[in-house]
Design a protein around this motif. Structure first.
Motif, PDB file in Angstrom:
ATOM      1  N   LYS A  79       0.831  -1.202   0.000  1.00  0.00           N
ATOM      2  CA  LYS A  79       0.000   0.000   0.000  1.00  0.00           C
ATOM      3  C   LYS A  79       0.866   1.253   0.000  1.00  0.00           C
ATOM      4  CE  LYS A  79      -4.055  -1.625   2.484  1.00  0.00           C
ATOM      5  NZ  LYS A  79      -4.697  -1.565   3.808  1.00  0.00           N
ATOM      6  N   ILE A  80       0.356   2.279  -0.643  1.00  0.00           N
ATOM      7  CA  ILE A  80       1.059   3.572  -0.574  1.00  0.00           C
ATOM      8  C   ILE A  80       0.881   4.122   0.841  1.00  0.00           C
ATOM      9  CG2 ILE A  80       1.091   5.913  -1.501  1.00  0.00           C
ATOM     10  CD1 ILE A  80      -0.100   4.687  -4.080  1.00  0.00           C
ATOM     11  N   PRO A  81       1.962   4.585   1.482  1.00  0.00           N
ATOM     12  CA  PRO A  81       1.833   5.074   2.867  1.00  0.00           C
ATOM     13  C   PRO A  81       1.150   6.434   2.917  1.00  0.00           C
ATOM     14  CG  PRO A  81       4.090   5.309   2.096  1.00  0.00           C
ATOM     15  CD  PRO A  81       3.334   4.630   0.980  1.00  0.00           C
ATOM     16  N   VAL A  82      -0.162   6.416   2.657  1.00  0.00           N
ATOM     17  CA  VAL A  82      -0.922   7.666   2.549  1.00  0.00           C
ATOM     18  C   VAL A  82      -0.834   8.475   3.850  1.00  0.00           C
ATOM     19  CG1 VAL A  82      -3.228   8.639   2.186  1.00  0.00           C
ATOM     20  CG2 VAL A  82      -2.505   6.618   0.919  1.00  0.00           C
ATOM     21  N   ILE A  83      -0.926   7.763   4.982  1.00  0.00           N
ATOM     22  CA  ILE A  83      -0.944   8.487   6.263  1.00  0.00           C
ATOM     23  C   ILE A  83       0.364   9.235   6.470  1.00  0.00           C
ATOM     24  CG2 ILE A  83      -1.023   8.241   8.774  1.00  0.00           C
ATOM     25  CD1 ILE A  83      -2.923   5.887   8.376  1.00  0.00           C
ATOM     26  N   SER A  84       1.487   8.534   6.296  1.00  0.00           N
ATOM     27  CA  SER A  84       2.751   9.222   6.611  1.00  0.00           C
ATOM     28  C   SER A  84       3.058  10.310   5.591  1.00  0.00           C
ATOM     29  CB  SER A  84       3.912   8.233   6.744  1.00  0.00           C
ATOM     30  OG  SER A  84       4.110   7.558   5.570  1.00  0.00           O
ATOM     31  N   ILE A  85       2.652  10.124   4.330  1.00  0.00           N
ATOM     32  CA  ILE A  85       2.863  11.197   3.339  1.00  0.00           C
ATOM     33  C   ILE A  85       2.006  12.415   3.720  1.00  0.00           C
ATOM     34  CG2 ILE A  85       2.491  11.885   0.935  1.00  0.00           C
ATOM     35  CD1 ILE A  85       3.232   9.003   0.143  1.00  0.00           C
ATOM     36  N   LEU A 119      -0.522  10.365  18.201  1.00  0.00           N
ATOM     37  CA  LEU A 119      -1.451  10.065  17.103  1.00  0.00           C
ATOM     38  C   LEU A 119      -0.787  10.217  15.737  1.00  0.00           C
ATOM     39  CD1 LEU A 119      -4.590  11.778  18.657  1.00  0.00           C
ATOM     40  CD2 LEU A 119      -4.241   9.332  18.382  1.00  0.00           C
ATOM     41  N   CYS A 120       0.489   9.846  15.679  1.00  0.00           N
ATOM     42  CA  CYS A 120       1.196   9.912  14.393  1.00  0.00           C
ATOM     43  C   CYS A 120       0.647   8.880  13.414  1.00  0.00           C
ATOM     44  CB  CYS A 120       2.699   9.694  14.595  1.00  0.00           C
ATOM     45  SG  CYS A 120       3.133   8.013  15.098  1.00  0.00           S
ATOM     46  N   LEU A 121       0.014   7.842  13.942  1.00  0.00           N
ATOM     47  CA  LEU A 121      -0.634   6.774  13.174  1.00  0.00           C
ATOM     48  C   LEU A 121       0.344   5.849  12.451  1.00  0.00           C
ATOM     49  CD1 LEU A 121      -3.768   8.646  11.742  1.00  0.00           C
ATOM     50  CD2 LEU A 121      -3.436   7.590  13.969  1.00  0.00           C
ATOM     51  N   ASP A 122       1.616   5.911  12.799  1.00  0.00           N
ATOM     52  CA  ASP A 122       2.570   4.967  12.212  1.00  0.00           C
ATOM     53  C   ASP A 122       2.145   3.530  12.496  1.00  0.00           C
ATOM     54  OD1 ASP A 122       4.074   7.011  11.260  1.00  0.00           O
ATOM     55  OD2 ASP A 122       5.778   6.751  12.618  1.00  0.00           O
ATOM     56  N   CYS A 123       1.668   3.294  13.731  1.00  0.00           N
ATOM     57  CA  CYS A 123       1.267   1.925  14.090  1.00  0.00           C
ATOM     58  C   CYS A 123       0.073   1.484  13.251  1.00  0.00           C
ATOM     59  CB  CYS A 123       0.951   1.835  15.586  1.00  0.00           C
ATOM     60  SG  CYS A 123      -0.286   3.018  16.139  1.00  0.00           S
ATOM     61  N   MET A 124      -0.890   2.380  13.048  1.00  0.00           N
ATOM     62  CA  MET A 124      -2.068   2.044  12.250  1.00  0.00           C
ATOM     63  C   MET A 124      -1.661   1.715  10.812  1.00  0.00           C
ATOM     64  SD  MET A 124      -5.341   4.461  11.428  1.00  0.00           S
ATOM     65  CE  MET A 124      -6.065   4.595  13.044  1.00  0.00           C
ATOM     66  N   GLN A 125      -0.745   2.528  10.295  1.00  0.00           N
ATOM     67  CA  GLN A 125      -0.327   2.334   8.908  1.00  0.00           C
ATOM     68  C   GLN A 125       0.478   1.042   8.716  1.00  0.00           C
ATOM     69  OE1 GLN A 125       1.193   5.633   6.193  1.00  0.00           O
ATOM     70  NE2 GLN A 125       3.063   4.616   6.853  1.00  0.00           N
ATOM     71  N   GLN A 126       1.316   0.730   9.695  1.00  0.00           N
ATOM     72  CA  GLN A 126       2.228  -0.412   9.527  1.00  0.00           C
ATOM     73  C   GLN A 126       1.636  -1.726  10.019  1.00  0.00           C
ATOM     74  OE1 GLN A 126       5.576  -0.233   8.495  1.00  0.00           O
ATOM     75  NE2 GLN A 126       5.671   1.944   8.176  1.00  0.00           N
ATOM     76  N   CYS A 127       0.554  -1.679  10.762  1.00  0.00           N
ATOM     77  CA  CYS A 127       0.001  -2.929  11.300  1.00  0.00           C
ATOM     78  C   CYS A 127      -0.375  -3.873  10.157  1.00  0.00           C
ATOM     79  CB  CYS A 127      -1.231  -2.640  12.161  1.00  0.00           C
ATOM     80  SG  CYS A 127      -2.042  -4.144  12.692  1.00  0.00           S
ATOM     81  N   PRO A 128       0.227  -5.045  10.090  1.00  0.00           N
ATOM     82  CA  PRO A 128      -0.039  -5.948   8.976  1.00  0.00           C
ATOM     83  C   PRO A 128      -1.432  -6.554   9.012  1.00  0.00           C
ATOM     84  CG  PRO A 128       1.808  -6.735  10.330  1.00  0.00           C
ATOM     85  CD  PRO A 128       1.194  -5.582  11.045  1.00  0.00           C
ATOM     86  N   ILE A 173      -5.386  -1.795  14.236  1.00  0.00           N
ATOM     87  CA  ILE A 173      -5.453  -0.542  14.997  1.00  0.00           C
ATOM     88  C   ILE A 173      -6.405   0.433  14.316  1.00  0.00           C
ATOM     89  CG2 ILE A 173      -4.117   1.443  15.827  1.00  0.00           C
ATOM     90  CD1 ILE A 173      -1.843  -0.438  16.374  1.00  0.00           C
ATOM     91  N   LYS A 174      -7.348   0.912  15.091  1.00  0.00           N
ATOM     92  CA  LYS A 174      -8.405   1.799  14.566  1.00  0.00           C
ATOM     93  C   LYS A 174      -8.532   3.026  15.453  1.00  0.00           C
ATOM     94  CE  LYS A 174      -9.782  -1.427  11.642  1.00  0.00           C
ATOM     95  NZ  LYS A 174      -9.366  -1.317  10.241  1.00  0.00           N
ATOM     96  N   TRP A 175      -9.256   4.009  14.937  1.00  0.00           N
ATOM     97  CA  TRP A 175      -9.595   5.181  15.756  1.00  0.00           C
ATOM     98  C   TRP A 175     -10.576   4.773  16.846  1.00  0.00           C
ATOM     99  CZ3 TRP A 175      -7.076   9.554  15.721  1.00  0.00           C
ATOM    100  CH2 TRP A 175      -6.440   9.985  14.551  1.00  0.00           C
ATOM    101  N   LYS A 176     -10.542   5.494  17.930  1.00  0.00           N
ATOM    102  CA  LYS A 176     -11.554   5.317  18.979  1.00  0.00           C
ATOM    103  C   LYS A 176     -11.990   6.715  19.419  1.00  0.00           C
ATOM    104  CE  LYS A 176     -13.937   3.709  22.459  1.00  0.00           C
ATOM    105  NZ  LYS A 176     -13.440   3.097  23.665  1.00  0.00           N
ATOM    106  N   PHE A 177     -13.292   6.962  19.394  1.00  0.00           N
ATOM    107  CA  PHE A 177     -13.826   8.252  19.847  1.00  0.00           C
ATOM    108  C   PHE A 177     -14.634   8.023  21.114  1.00  0.00           C
ATOM    109  CE2 PHE A 177     -13.657   8.219  15.175  1.00  0.00           C
ATOM    110  CZ  PHE A 177     -12.719   9.206  14.972  1.00  0.00           C
ATOM    111  N   GLY A 178     -14.256   8.677  22.165  1.00  0.00           N
ATOM    112  CA  GLY A 178     -15.005   8.511  23.415  1.00  0.00           C
ATOM    113  C   GLY A 178     -14.081   8.693  24.601  1.00  0.00           C
ATOM    114  N   PHE A 179     -14.647   9.111  25.719  1.00  0.00           N
ATOM    115  CA  PHE A 179     -13.824   9.369  26.904  1.00  0.00           C
ATOM    116  C   PHE A 179     -13.553   8.105  27.724  1.00  0.00           C
ATOM    117  CE2 PHE A 179     -15.481  13.723  26.225  1.00  0.00           C
ATOM    118  CZ  PHE A 179     -14.251  14.350  26.108  1.00  0.00           C
ATOM    119  N   ASN A 180     -14.282   7.037  27.455  1.00  0.00           N
ATOM    120  CA  ASN A 180     -14.057   5.836  28.266  1.00  0.00           C
ATOM    121  C   ASN A 180     -12.949   4.958  27.683  1.00  0.00           C
ATOM    122  OD1 ASN A 180     -15.504   5.225  26.002  1.00  0.00           O
ATOM    123  ND2 ASN A 180     -16.736   3.662  26.975  1.00  0.00           N
TER     124      ASN A 180
END
Ligand code: SF4
Ligand code: SF4
Length: 318
Positions: free
Chosen positions: A12-18, A298-307, A311-318
């Motif tokens: 995949k093209i590393p869209v997040i890091s670019i 929240l650099c998202l390197d982990c999300m991008q590189q996770c094979p 790893i996903k976003w989470k919205f919420g205080f809990n």
């Protein structure tokens, strides 16, 4: 199955890091907009009022921004007898709603460290050293807060003593973060030294401005070298803005989560932990959502590189 997923992911093209690098690059110029004024011979003074309150650790001495960050202003207000409710409130809301996304995507000092890190260094300290040093930045902040709270008390109770303290602190009374601000070094001290050396015809005599400043210079050169070896060294272990906002970002609405049904764990994978620049023990964080004790940028390197796309976003205080 996991090998197929890994191969697909790696193509995949590393869209997040670019995207992140583009945003960091643009932010660098917008925050230091005087550079743009210089390049294009333009007048962006309309930005003055906004640059002054950017939530960025920026020195009031910087000729490039003509402003100072929220934290700088907060300490300045305390030194002059006022409590910075508004600025601390803004910092708190930023941390609570956006975590440390500013550190990962906007901060020019973070961007510079990523550039230094791009020289190839990707070393990690031992777990114990990392955990200990991460507390150092909070220690610096607590010492400063203690000192400036005393100054505030003297302002209310003993104006003469207040004045004596301000005088003995010198320029630090009005720019508390000066000695521990990498921004001050990169965007004020270093350009000043270079221009002084050029004016002196290349001579290094007297360009550092005294023994204390020479020591600070050497320390920052070492920090830059460390940043080239250990990713985000200053952010992890020294930055006072990070020490402040992590108190709030630890409870952030915006964070990440790891899917237990997709992640095979450290033994079979562990890629995320190996690449996290903040050295967060992602696999020991709760599945329901994590901020790495407020250290995740929240650099998202982990999300991008996770094979395994675990790893996903989470919205919420809990
Ligand atoms: S979350 Fe980490 S350990 Fe789990 S699959 Fe993704 S990269 Fe591997
Ligand atoms: S946990 Fe992920 S998003 Fe957070 S700093 Fe580490 S790599 Fe970046």
């Amino acid at each position: 199955m996991s090998e197929v997923t890994t191969a697909t992911k790696n193509k995949k093209i590393p869209v997040i890091s670019i995207s992140r690098k583009i945003i960091q690059f643009l932010s660098f110029f917008v925050i230091n907009y005087a550079i743009l004024e210089w390049i294009f011979n333009a007048d962006f003074s309309i930005l003055d009022n906004y640059a002054r309150v950017l939530p960025f650790l920026h020195s009031a001495n910087s000729a490039w921004t003509q402003g100072a960050g929220l934290l700088e202003y907060s300490f300045y207000m305390i030194a002059t007898g006022r409590i910075p409710y508004l600025f601390v409130g803004i910092l708190g809301l930023l941390g609570l709603f956006s975590g440390r996304i500013f550190c990962g995507w906007v901060c020019p000092t973070g961007f510079m460290q990523d550039l230094f890190g791009g020289l190839g260094g990707d070393s990690r300290l031992s777990l114990e050293a990392d955990q200990f040093l991460k507390k150092v930045k909070s220690f610096f902040l607590i010492v400063l807060l203690f000192l400036f709270t005393l100054i505030l008390i003297f302002f209310k109770t003993d104006p003469d003593l207040h004045q004596q303290w301000l005088e003995s602190l010198g320029s630090m009374a009005y720019n508390a973060l000066e000695p521990i601000s990498m921004s001050e070094f990169l965007f004020v001290t270093l350009p000043n030294i270079i221009t002084t050396a050029v004016d002196n015809g290349g001579s290094l005599t007297g360009i550092f401005g005294g023994t204390f400043k020479t020591i600070i210079f050497v320390i920052y050169v070492l920090i830059i070298i460390a940043s080239a070896v250990y990713p985000r060294f200053y952010c992890k272990y020294m930055c006072p803005y990070a020490a402040t906002i992590k108190v709030f970002s630890n409870y952030s609405f915006l964070k990440l989560q790891r899917m237990p049904t997709r992640c095979p764990g450290r033994k079979e994978c562990g890629v995320c932990e190996q690449i996290c620049p903040m050295q967060i023990r992602i696999l020991e964080e709760p599945f329901s959502g994590f901020t790495g004790d407020g250290e995740c940028t929240l650099c998202l390197d982990c999300m991008q590189q996770c094979p395994h796309d675990a790893i996903k976003w989470k919205f919420g205080f809990n």
